[in-house]
Structure formats: C-alpha cells, structure tokens
Scaffold this motif. Structure first.
Motif, mmCIF file in Angstrom:
data_model
loop_
_atom_site.group_PDB
_atom_site.id
_atom_site.type_symbol
_atom_site.label_atom_id
_atom_site.label_comp_id
_atom_site.label_asym_id
_atom_site.label_seq_id
_atom_site.Cartn_x
_atom_site.Cartn_y
_atom_site.Cartn_z
ATOM 1 N N ILE A 44 -6.517 0.642 -2.049
ATOM 2 C CA ILE A 44 -6.820 1.172 -0.642
ATOM 3 C C ILE A 44 -7.792 1.943 -0.643
ATOM 4 C CG2 ILE A 44 -5.715 2.362 1.205
ATOM 5 C CD1 ILE A 44 -3.166 1.406 -0.349
ATOM 6 N N VAL A 45 -8.866 1.599 0.138
ATOM 7 C CA VAL A 45 -10.012 2.434 0.312
ATOM 8 C C VAL A 45 -10.338 3.238 1.497
ATOM 9 C CG1 VAL A 45 -12.661 2.235 -0.088
ATOM 10 C CG2 VAL A 45 -11.133 0.754 -1.283
ATOM 11 N N ALA A 46 -10.609 4.404 1.484
ATOM 12 C CA ALA A 46 -10.715 5.109 2.831
ATOM 13 C C ALA A 46 -12.150 4.882 3.371
ATOM 14 C CB ALA A 46 -10.854 6.670 2.515
ATOM 15 N N THR A 47 -12.044 4.236 4.681
ATOM 16 C CA THR A 47 -13.183 4.145 5.383
ATOM 17 C C THR A 47 -13.412 5.339 6.467
ATOM 18 O OG1 THR A 47 -12.080 2.687 6.857
ATOM 19 C CG2 THR A 47 -13.052 1.741 4.928
ATOM 20 N N THR A 48 -13.023 6.271 6.297
ATOM 21 C CA THR A 48 -13.099 7.678 7.378
ATOM 22 C C THR A 48 -13.359 8.835 6.406
ATOM 23 O OG1 THR A 48 -12.256 8.387 9.388
ATOM 24 C CG2 THR A 48 -10.724 7.787 7.532
ATOM 25 N N ASP A 49 -13.828 9.868 6.786
ATOM 26 C CA ASP A 49 -14.176 11.095 6.332
ATOM 27 C C ASP A 49 -13.012 11.599 5.522
ATOM 28 O OD1 ASP A 49 -16.677 10.999 6.917
ATOM 29 O OD2 ASP A 49 -16.671 11.987 8.608
ATOM 30 N N LEU A 74 -7.488 11.011 0.796
ATOM 31 C CA LEU A 74 -8.561 10.298 0.234
ATOM 32 C C LEU A 74 -9.768 10.597 1.242
ATOM 33 C CD1 LEU A 74 -7.235 6.711 -0.022
ATOM 34 C CD2 LEU A 74 -7.780 8.487 -1.753
ATOM 35 N N SER A 75 -10.985 10.796 0.778
ATOM 36 C CA SER A 75 -12.327 11.021 1.371
ATOM 37 C C SER A 75 -13.024 9.624 1.350
ATOM 38 C CB SER A 75 -13.177 12.049 1.040
ATOM 39 O OG SER A 75 -13.368 11.827 -0.441
#
Length: 109
Positions: A44-49, A74-75
């Motif tokens: 799972i990858v963060a796509t927001t700050d 997550l950042s």
C-alpha cells in the motif's frame, strides 16, 4: 447521439472526481517460495502528503494477515507491505484499506 455524448461526459466527470479522492494505491503480486503454495503480497503506497492506514482486509475480512503493525502513518510515496496466509486466501479478489481519510476498495484481477 446526444444521449451517448451526455453519458460519456458524465462518465468522464465521475472518473475525474474518483481519481482525486484516491489517497492510496495498492500493488498486488503472488509470490511462490520453493516447495510452498503461492501467497498474496500487498503493498500500500500513500498518494497524499499524510495518511494513516488503520486496517487492511482481504476478501471482506476472510483472508488472514499473519502480522502487520497498524496503525501506520505514511507520507507521500511511502508504503507498507503485508502478506496473507496462502491457506486462508487461495484466491484474493478484493482488498479494502481503511484510513483516517476514508475506506478504499480495490478489485484484484
């Protein structure tokens, strides 16, 4: 013809709004160790700050995650990775990610 164009335009608008709301992306692969059954691995990858992952469910909670440290903050561009046990999840169809910014469902092809 006007109806077809109107439906197309509504679809494009819906896609545009949906894309902005997505705060995480999910990458899925099935790994196979020598002599063992393949098991699903999810990244799972963060796509927001900034986002906090509260829970991850496979197949509406029917797939068992052996271990993961949650909640995970997550950042942008940061990720967490987990796997499901092969016995509990021979066919991963859906992944749901619960966050502080909402829940997101992903279908696995």
């Amino acid at each position: 013809m006007k109806k077809i164009i109107a439906v197309f335009m509504l679809g494009m608008i819906a896609c545009a709004f949906g894309a902005d709301d997505l705060r995480v992306s999910v990458r899925y692969e099935k790994l196979k160790l020598t002599g063992a059954q393949p098991y699903p691995v999810v990244k799972i990858v963060a796509t927001t700050d900034s986002i906090t992952i509260k829970n991850i469910k496979g197949n509406r909670g029917n797939c068992v995650i052996p271990w993961i440290q949650l909640p995970a903050k997550l950042s942008y561009g940061k990720s967490i990775e987990t796997s499901f046990t092969s016995a509990s999840c021979p066919n991963l169809l859906e992944i749901e990610v619960d966050t502080d910014k909402g829940s997101y469902k992903f279908n696995v092809n």
